[in-house]
Motif scaffolding. Structure first.
Motif, PDB file in Angstrom:
ATOM      1  N   ALA A   1     -16.951  28.793 -49.685  1.00 25.46           N
ATOM      2  CA  ALA A   1     -18.058  29.416 -50.423  1.00 25.46           C
ATOM      3  C   ALA A   1     -18.039  28.898 -51.852  1.00 25.46           C
ATOM      4  CB  ALA A   1     -17.912  30.929 -50.413  1.00 25.46           C
ATOM      5  N   LEU A   2     -19.176  28.380 -52.317  1.00 23.98           N
ATOM      6  CA  LEU A   2     -19.281  27.850 -53.680  1.00 23.98           C
ATOM      7  C   LEU A   2     -20.274  28.684 -54.470  1.00 23.98           C
ATOM      8  CD1 LEU A   2     -19.362  25.062 -51.594  1.00 23.98           C
ATOM      9  CD2 LEU A   2     -18.680  24.138 -53.793  1.00 23.98           C
ATOM     10  N   PHE A   3     -20.001  28.848 -55.757  1.00 25.41           N
ATOM     11  CA  PHE A   3     -20.833  29.701 -56.612  1.00 25.41           C
ATOM     12  C   PHE A   3     -20.863  29.114 -58.018  1.00 25.41           C
ATOM     13  CE2 PHE A   3     -21.543  33.286 -59.470  1.00 25.41           C
ATOM     14  CZ  PHE A   3     -22.580  33.942 -58.840  1.00 25.41           C
ATOM     15  N   VAL A   4     -22.051  29.064 -58.646  1.00 35.84           N
ATOM     16  CA  VAL A   4     -22.136  28.687 -60.062  1.00 35.84           C
ATOM     17  C   VAL A   4     -22.428  29.915 -60.907  1.00 35.84           C
ATOM     18  CG1 VAL A   4     -22.774  26.239 -60.085  1.00 35.84           C
ATOM     19  CG2 VAL A   4     -24.559  27.956 -59.786  1.00 35.84           C
ATOM     20  N   PRO A   5     -21.585  30.202 -61.898  1.00 37.22           N
ATOM     21  CA  PRO A   5     -21.794  31.374 -62.747  1.00 37.22           C
ATOM     22  C   PRO A   5     -22.722  31.064 -63.919  1.00 37.22           C
ATOM     23  CG  PRO A   5     -19.699  30.367 -63.286  1.00 37.22           C
ATOM     24  CD  PRO A   5     -20.308  29.529 -62.193  1.00 37.22           C
ATOM     25  N   HIS A   6     -23.811  30.338 -63.643  1.00 39.33           N
ATOM     26  CA  HIS A   6     -24.747  29.903 -64.685  1.00 39.33           C
ATOM     27  C   HIS A   6     -26.167  30.241 -64.250  1.00 39.33           C
ATOM     28  CE1 HIS A   6     -21.377  27.841 -66.468  1.00 39.33           C
ATOM     29  NE2 HIS A   6     -21.162  27.164 -65.351  1.00 39.33           N
ATOM     30  N   THR A   7     -27.095  30.289 -65.212  1.00 42.22           N
ATOM     31  CA  THR A   7     -28.471  30.666 -64.872  1.00 42.22           C
ATOM     32  C   THR A   7     -29.475  29.538 -65.083  1.00 42.22           C
ATOM     33  OG1 THR A   7     -28.835  31.605 -67.068  1.00 42.22           O
ATOM     34  CG2 THR A   7     -28.014  33.100 -65.377  1.00 42.22           C
ATOM     35  N   THR A   8     -28.993  28.375 -65.526  1.00 39.12           N
ATOM     36  CA  THR A   8     -29.889  27.209 -65.622  1.00 39.12           C
ATOM     37  C   THR A   8     -29.289  26.017 -64.867  1.00 39.12           C
ATOM     38  OG1 THR A   8     -28.935  26.629 -67.783  1.00 39.12           O
ATOM     39  CG2 THR A   8     -30.999  27.890 -67.800  1.00 39.12           C
ATOM     40  N   ALA A   9     -28.418  26.303 -63.911  1.00 45.50           N
ATOM     41  CA  ALA A   9     -27.877  25.281 -63.007  1.00 45.50           C
ATOM     42  C   ALA A   9     -27.720  25.921 -61.634  1.00 45.50           C
ATOM     43  CB  ALA A   9     -26.519  24.770 -63.498  1.00 45.50           C
ATOM     44  N   GLY A  10     -27.816  25.120 -60.583  1.00 44.61           N
ATOM     45  CA  GLY A  10     -27.671  25.635 -59.227  1.00 44.61           C
ATOM     46  C   GLY A  10     -26.791  24.734 -58.392  1.00 44.61           C
ATOM     47  N   LEU A  11     -26.754  25.010 -57.103  1.00 44.16           N
ATOM     48  CA  LEU A  11     -26.003  24.195 -56.147  1.00 44.16           C
ATOM     49  C   LEU A  11     -26.943  23.804 -55.018  1.00 44.16           C
ATOM     50  CD1 LEU A  11     -22.791  26.368 -55.862  1.00 44.16           C
ATOM     51  CD2 LEU A  11     -22.878  24.046 -56.803  1.00 44.16           C
ATOM     52  N   THR A  12     -26.815  22.558 -54.530  1.00 47.05           N
ATOM     53  CA  THR A  12     -27.616  22.164 -53.376  1.00 47.05           C
ATOM     54  C   THR A  12     -26.889  21.085 -52.597  1.00 47.05           C
ATOM     55  OG1 THR A  12     -29.863  21.647 -52.642  1.00 47.05           O
ATOM     56  CG2 THR A  12     -29.010  20.346 -54.481  1.00 47.05           C
ATOM     57  N   LEU A  13     -27.304  20.921 -51.347  1.00 49.85           N
ATOM     58  CA  LEU A  13     -26.818  19.824 -50.511  1.00 49.85           C
ATOM     59  C   LEU A  13     -27.962  18.847 -50.336  1.00 49.85           C
ATOM     60  CD1 LEU A  13     -25.241  22.441 -48.370  1.00 49.85           C
ATOM     61  CD2 LEU A  13     -23.915  20.378 -48.840  1.00 49.85           C
ATOM     62  N   ASN A  14     -27.684  17.551 -50.469  1.00 49.35           N
ATOM     63  CA  ASN A  14     -28.723  16.580 -50.140  1.00 49.35           C
ATOM     64  C   ASN A  14     -28.108  15.193 -49.975  1.00 49.35           C
ATOM     65  OD1 ASN A  14     -31.515  15.345 -49.896  1.00 49.35           O
ATOM     66  ND2 ASN A  14     -32.011  17.468 -50.376  1.00 49.35           N
ATOM     67  N   GLU A  15     -28.955  14.182 -49.887  1.00 49.34           N
ATOM     68  CA  GLU A  15     -28.488  12.834 -49.538  1.00 49.34           C
ATOM     69  C   GLU A  15     -27.594  12.243 -50.614  1.00 49.34           C
ATOM     70  OE1 GLU A  15     -31.292   9.922 -47.837  1.00 49.34           O
ATOM     71  OE2 GLU A  15     -30.262   8.430 -49.068  1.00 49.34           O
ATOM     72  N   ASN A  16     -26.484  11.637 -50.159  1.00 45.98           N
ATOM     73  CA  ASN A  16     -25.516  11.049 -51.090  1.00 45.98           C
ATOM     74  C   ASN A  16     -25.555   9.524 -51.078  1.00 45.98           C
ATOM     75  OD1 ASN A  16     -24.425  10.422 -48.667  1.00 45.98           O
ATOM     76  ND2 ASN A  16     -22.498  11.543 -48.949  1.00 45.98           N
ATOM     77  N   TRP A  17     -26.571   8.940 -50.455  1.00 49.74           N
ATOM     78  CA  TRP A  17     -26.600   7.495 -50.334  1.00 49.74           C
ATOM     79  C   TRP A  17     -27.510   6.872 -51.404  1.00 49.74           C
ATOM     80  CZ3 TRP A  17     -23.426   4.115 -48.620  1.00 49.74           C
ATOM     81  CH2 TRP A  17     -23.838   2.796 -48.440  1.00 49.74           C
ATOM     82  N   ASP A  18     -28.812   6.989 -51.238  1.00 48.67           N
ATOM     83  CA  ASP A  18     -29.747   6.350 -52.164  1.00 48.67           C
ATOM     84  C   ASP A  18     -29.971   7.251 -53.384  1.00 48.67           C
ATOM     85  OD1 ASP A  18     -31.796   5.176 -53.533  1.00 48.67           O
ATOM     86  OD2 ASP A  18     -33.273   5.326 -51.914  1.00 48.67           O
ATOM     87  N   PRO A  19     -29.545   6.831 -54.580  1.00 42.40           N
ATOM     88  CA  PRO A  19     -29.740   7.677 -55.774  1.00 42.40           C
ATOM     89  C   PRO A  19     -31.210   7.970 -56.065  1.00 42.40           C
ATOM     90  CG  PRO A  19     -28.744   5.535 -56.350  1.00 42.40           C
ATOM     91  CD  PRO A  19     -28.820   5.588 -54.847  1.00 42.40           C
ATOM     92  N   ASP A  20     -32.123   7.160 -55.523  1.00 36.45           N
ATOM     93  CA  ASP A  20     -33.544   7.428 -55.743  1.00 36.45           C
ATOM     94  C   ASP A  20     -33.992   8.744 -55.113  1.00 36.45           C
ATOM     95  OD1 ASP A  20     -34.175   5.287 -57.364  1.00 36.45           O
ATOM     96  OD2 ASP A  20     -34.767   3.983 -55.706  1.00 36.45           O
ATOM     97  N   VAL A  21     -33.287   9.210 -54.084  1.00 40.24           N
ATOM     98  CA  VAL A  21     -33.641  10.511 -53.506  1.00 40.24           C
ATOM     99  C   VAL A  21     -33.483  11.594 -54.568  1.00 40.24           C
ATOM    100  CG1 VAL A  21     -32.995  12.288 -51.816  1.00 40.24           C
ATOM    101  CG2 VAL A  21     -33.076   9.881 -51.130  1.00 40.24           C
ATOM    102  N   ARG A  22     -32.332  11.571 -55.264  1.00 46.46           N
ATOM    103  CA  ARG A  22     -32.109  12.592 -56.303  1.00 46.46           C
ATOM    104  C   ARG A  22     -33.136  12.451 -57.433  1.00 46.46           C
ATOM    105  NH1 ARG A  22     -27.453  10.141 -54.237  1.00 46.46           N
ATOM    106  NH2 ARG A  22     -26.421   9.855 -56.241  1.00 46.46           N
TER     107      ARG A  22
END
Lengths: 133, 133, 133
Positions: C36-57
Motif C-alpha cells: 500500500a502506497l500513500f502520499v501525504p501531500h495535497t498537490t501530488a498524487g500516485l499513479t501507475l502507467n507506461e514506463n517505456w516511452d517517456p512521451d506517454v508521460r
C-alpha cells in the motif's frame, strides 16, 4: 466493519470526515496498519485534499463541473451522468496508513466524502487491516 | 493470487466483472476483510459505478472522450495517449470490503474493467486480506 | 512504515519510483500480499502507467493541463488549485500486489509519483500487508 453515516447538504460538496474516521479508529483500539474506506454509492466518491483553505475545495468543484458538464447528448434518464463520472474520477475506495492508532495524514490533508448528487444520506464503510511491518 | 481473464470487444468499454469476482471469493472460502483488485495494464483501469442503466456507462465514456481527446500535439507513436490518461483517471487498483464471504457493494454498484484501447485480452489480479475487526 | 523521500525537479512531472519501492520490499523480507502506497501531500498524487516511452508521460501531463487549467474564477490565494485537483484525479493512495517478494506489475507498468506543484521535497509512505490466499 465500521459504518459512518453522513448527511450532505448541497448538490456538490466535499465533506471533511477525518475526525470521525479517527475517532472510530481510537474506539476500536486498532494500532498499526491500513484504514480502508469505501463508499457504496455511485454518485459520491472519496478523496484526500487540503483541509485548510475552503477555497481549495470550492475551486476543485468548480473545475470538476467544467470537466463533466451537463450534456444534451447524455441519455441516462435521471440526468445525473456527470455525477456518476465525477464519482469515478475521485474513486470509491481509498487507503490511509495508521501508526500508533493515528491516521498518517500530511499536515494539510483531510479525508473527504465527495458528494456530486446531493443532498443525500450517505454511508462510508471502513475496515482496518494489520500490517506486516 | 486470483487472476481473471477478460476479453474486451470494443475500443472503449466498461465490462462488469462483479459476478466473476464474487464467484472467486466464494470458491476461496474467504469470509471477512478486503478484496484488492489490480489491472497490470496501462490503457485499462478499474472503477465502480452503476450496474443498472447501461446509459450511465455510455454517458461516462462519452464525457471521458471529451476530457481526453485525440490531440495533434501528442507525440507517443502508438497514438493512444488518451487511453493511457483515461486509465490513470480511473485508476489501476481498487478495494472492496468483504463480509461473510460477500462483496459489500451498494445496491446499484458494480465493479468494472474500464477498457480504453480494445479489443484486447485483459487480466485482473485479486488478493484477499483478512481484517482486524 | 517505509518512507521514500523524493526530490522533484519540475512544476509537473511523473517520477518513476518502481525501483525504490521494489528495493525496500526486498530489504524488508516481505513475500506475499499487498504493498500500500500513500502520499501525504495535497498537490501530488500516485499513479501507475507506461514506463517505456517517456512521451506517454509528457502527453498525459499535457492533457491534464487542459483538464485543470489556471482559471481566473479560482479564489485560492496560492494559485495552485489546478495542482490540488490533479492530485485528487490521480489519487493519494494505491495498491500493488506482491508475490515471492516481487511487485506484480504489468510488463510496461511503472509506479509514478505525480508532481503537480514542484519542484518540492516529497514523501511516499508504504505499508506491507500479508494476504490470506
Amino acid at each position: 466493519m465500521i459504518t459512518l453515516k453522513i448527511q450532505t447538504h448541497a448538490k456538490t460538496e466535499l465533506v471533511d470526515i477525518t475526525q470521525q474516521v479517527q475517532e472510530r479508529i481510537h474506539q476500536s483500539g486498532f494500532r498499526e496498519g491500513l484504514c480502508a474506506l469505501f463508499v457504496p454509492h455511485t454518485t459520491a466518491g472519496l478523496t484526500l485534499n487540503e483541509n485548510w483553505d475552503p477555497d481549495v475545495r470550492r475551486d476543485m468543484l468548480l473545475t470538476l463541473q467544467d470537466i463533466a458538464p451537463a450534456d444534451p447528448r447524455h441519455r441516462h434518464g435521471e440526468g445525473n451522468s456527470p455525477a456518476h463520472l465525477k464519482a469515478s474520477l475521485m474513486g470509491a475506495s481509498l487507503l490511509v496508513l495508521v501508526e500508533q492508532g493515528s491516521l498518517q495524514l500530511g499536515s494539510w490533508q483531510g479525508i473527504y466524502l465527495a458528494e456530486f448528487d446531493g443532498p443525500r444520506h450517505r454511508r462510508i464503510q471502513i475496515k482496518l487491516v494489520a500490517s506486516a511491518d
